[in-house]
Design a protein around this motif. Sequence first.
Motif, mmCIF file in Angstrom:
data_model
loop_
_atom_site.group_PDB
_atom_site.id
_atom_site.type_symbol
_atom_site.label_atom_id
_atom_site.label_comp_id
_atom_site.label_asym_id
_atom_site.label_seq_id
_atom_site.Cartn_x
_atom_site.Cartn_y
_atom_site.Cartn_z
ATOM 1 N N ASP A 21 0.853 -48.351 11.855
ATOM 2 C CA ASP A 21 1.026 -47.140 11.050
ATOM 3 C C ASP A 21 0.763 -45.898 11.873
ATOM 4 O OD1 ASP A 21 -0.548 -48.592 8.094
ATOM 5 O OD2 ASP A 21 1.455 -48.848 8.967
ATOM 6 N N GLY A 22 1.706 -44.955 11.840
ATOM 7 C CA GLY A 22 1.476 -43.665 12.461
ATOM 8 C C GLY A 22 0.553 -42.835 11.587
ATOM 9 N N LEU A 23 -0.184 -41.932 12.198
ATOM 10 C CA LEU A 23 -1.098 -41.054 11.467
ATOM 11 C C LEU A 23 -0.413 -39.735 11.165
ATOM 12 C CD1 LEU A 23 -4.381 -41.593 13.521
ATOM 13 C CD2 LEU A 23 -3.629 -42.785 11.450
ATOM 14 N N THR A 24 -0.772 -39.158 10.019
ATOM 15 C CA THR A 24 -0.281 -37.836 9.642
ATOM 16 C C THR A 24 -1.435 -36.858 9.771
ATOM 17 O OG1 THR A 24 1.315 -38.768 8.084
ATOM 18 C CG2 THR A 24 0.770 -36.440 7.835
ATOM 19 N N PHE A 25 -1.252 -35.855 10.619
ATOM 20 C CA PHE A 25 -2.306 -34.899 10.918
ATOM 21 C C PHE A 25 -2.160 -33.637 10.084
ATOM 22 C CE2 PHE A 25 -4.695 -36.241 14.706
ATOM 23 C CZ PHE A 25 -3.998 -37.386 15.029
ATOM 24 N N GLY A 26 -3.310 -33.004 9.823
ATOM 25 C CA GLY A 26 -3.306 -31.681 9.251
ATOM 26 C C GLY A 26 -3.246 -30.627 10.342
ATOM 27 N N LYS A 27 -3.277 -29.368 9.918
ATOM 28 C CA LYS A 27 -3.198 -28.262 10.879
ATOM 29 C C LYS A 27 -4.534 -27.978 11.537
ATOM 30 C CE LYS A 27 0.697 -25.745 8.865
ATOM 31 N NZ LYS A 27 1.165 -24.459 8.294
ATOM 32 N N GLY A 28 -5.610 -28.476 10.957
ATOM 33 C CA GLY A 28 -6.901 -28.344 11.599
ATOM 34 C C GLY A 28 -7.738 -27.171 11.141
ATOM 35 N N THR A 29 -9.016 -27.299 11.369
ATOM 36 C CA THR A 29 -9.981 -26.209 11.173
ATOM 37 C C THR A 29 -10.507 -25.813 12.529
ATOM 38 O OG1 THR A 29 -10.689 -26.865 8.948
ATOM 39 C CG2 THR A 29 -12.242 -25.579 10.259
ATOM 40 N N HIS A 30 -10.397 -24.511 12.852
ATOM 41 C CA HIS A 30 -10.929 -24.040 14.128
ATOM 42 C C HIS A 30 -12.369 -23.593 13.904
ATOM 43 C CE1 HIS A 30 -11.100 -22.652 18.132
ATOM 44 N NE2 HIS A 30 -11.188 -21.379 17.820
ATOM 45 N N LEU A 31 -13.290 -24.310 14.515
ATOM 46 C CA LEU A 31 -14.713 -24.056 14.341
ATOM 47 C C LEU A 31 -15.264 -23.319 15.553
ATOM 48 C CD1 LEU A 31 -17.412 -24.558 12.819
ATOM 49 C CD2 LEU A 31 -17.594 -26.701 14.114
ATOM 50 N N ALA A 58 -21.407 -26.382 21.935
ATOM 51 C CA ALA A 58 -20.419 -27.360 22.420
ATOM 52 C C ALA A 58 -19.562 -27.947 21.295
ATOM 53 C CB ALA A 58 -21.129 -28.496 23.157
ATOM 54 N N ASP A 59 -19.946 -27.697 20.045
ATOM 55 C CA ASP A 59 -19.135 -28.181 18.918
ATOM 56 C C ASP A 59 -17.939 -27.281 18.658
ATOM 57 O OD1 ASP A 59 -22.144 -29.090 17.098
ATOM 58 O OD2 ASP A 59 -20.898 -30.318 18.429
ATOM 59 N N THR A 60 -17.878 -26.146 19.328
ATOM 60 C CA THR A 60 -16.732 -25.248 19.171
ATOM 61 C C THR A 60 -15.451 -25.981 19.571
ATOM 62 O OG1 THR A 60 -18.008 -23.229 19.539
ATOM 63 C CG2 THR A 60 -15.654 -23.131 20.021
ATOM 64 N N ALA A 61 -14.529 -26.090 18.618
ATOM 65 C CA ALA A 61 -13.301 -26.856 18.823
ATOM 66 C C ALA A 61 -12.474 -26.778 17.552
ATOM 67 C CB ALA A 61 -13.627 -28.321 19.135
ATOM 68 N N SER A 62 -11.310 -27.403 17.593
ATOM 69 C CA SER A 62 -10.518 -27.595 16.370
ATOM 70 C C SER A 62 -10.738 -29.009 15.872
ATOM 71 C CB SER A 62 -9.037 -27.360 16.650
ATOM 72 O OG SER A 62 -8.783 -25.998 16.892
ATOM 73 N N TYR A 63 -10.851 -29.134 14.577
ATOM 74 C CA TYR A 63 -11.105 -30.434 13.958
ATOM 75 C C TYR A 63 -9.945 -30.784 13.034
ATOM 76 C CZ TYR A 63 -15.748 -30.078 15.907
ATOM 77 O OH TYR A 63 -16.783 -29.975 16.791
ATOM 78 N N PHE A 64 -9.456 -32.004 13.190
ATOM 79 C CA PHE A 64 -8.294 -32.452 12.428
ATOM 80 C C PHE A 64 -8.628 -33.701 11.634
ATOM 81 C CE2 PHE A 64 -5.107 -29.847 14.522
ATOM 82 C CZ PHE A 64 -5.679 -29.584 15.754
ATOM 83 N N CYS A 65 -8.089 -33.763 10.423
ATOM 84 C CA CYS A 65 -8.097 -35.037 9.726
ATOM 85 C C CYS A 65 -6.722 -35.663 9.884
ATOM 86 C CB CYS A 65 -8.463 -34.887 8.254
ATOM 87 S SG CYS A 65 -7.239 -34.049 7.225
ATOM 88 N N ALA A 66 -6.686 -36.970 9.902
ATOM 89 C CA ALA A 66 -5.432 -37.700 10.051
ATOM 90 C C ALA A 66 -5.457 -38.886 9.110
ATOM 91 C CB ALA A 66 -5.258 -38.173 11.494
ATOM 92 N N THR A 67 -4.410 -39.036 8.330
ATOM 93 C CA THR A 67 -4.374 -40.101 7.337
ATOM 94 C C THR A 67 -3.401 -41.205 7.748
ATOM 95 O OG1 THR A 67 -2.716 -38.836 6.089
ATOM 96 C CG2 THR A 67 -5.000 -38.637 5.388
ATOM 97 N N ASP A 68 -3.809 -42.407 7.434
ATOM 98 C CA ASP A 68 -2.962 -43.585 7.580
ATOM 99 C C ASP A 68 -2.510 -43.952 6.181
ATOM 100 O OD1 ASP A 68 -3.592 -47.032 8.685
ATOM 101 O OD2 ASP A 68 -1.842 -46.088 7.772
#
Lengths: 116, 114
Positions: B100-110, B82-92
């Motif tokens: 403040d809007g968040l800036t997202f990365g492109k993600g890691t597909h797990l 169930a952990d299969t998903a894309s994971y993103f970091c987002a910086t403030d």
Amino acid sequence: EPEVTQTPSHQVTQMGQEVILRCVPISNHLYFYWYRQILGQKVEFLVSFYNNEISEKSEIFDDQFSVERPDGSNFTLKIRSTKLEDSAMYFCASSVGYGLSYNEQFFGPGTRLTVL
Amino acid sequence: SQQGEEDPQALSIQEGENATMNCSYKTSINNLQWYRQNSGRGLVHLILIRSNEREKHSGRLRVTLDTSKKSSSLLITASRAADTASYFCATDAGPGGGADGLTFGKGTHLIIQP
């Protein structure tokens, strides 16, 4: 557990038409946001909203976009004249706005906008 | 690299193994948040780590932040299908107010193989 809701889940429109995307933020949150995610690309910030006015906006948020909080619960994003490149998933988010995790943003499920 | 860039882009592991994803960013930040997104679905908030914190735990999740290296890592222990998903970091990285809007990365597909 409280959550952000969005309607509709999917909207199809013709190029040049106006669309309104709706969101109900978490009830005790003070800050509201819109983001978009074009298919296969990053999530991009559009605008933040606080105390009935825009707080911050990105370069993407041009004159064809507007936001409004028409009542005590809804938060809307209007696109006046849609273009093909507006096709994307639009996410609403909200944050409590105070305390140590003031900017912890919780997202809704998104509205997929398809412009034909 | 761009603000909020994750690596690897894709990660496939066996169920039960630990998964580690990394995020790098360029500017100073107020906080960094990790999100999960199942295919075509919404963003689920996982954890927020403030700039003055170095490590944070939530259930099977462990997040670290190294502001000197401008990097963060997300560790998922004892992975499940169930952990299969894309994971993103987002910086403030904004002025520090609540807007403040968040800036997202492109993600890691797990992908967790059963």
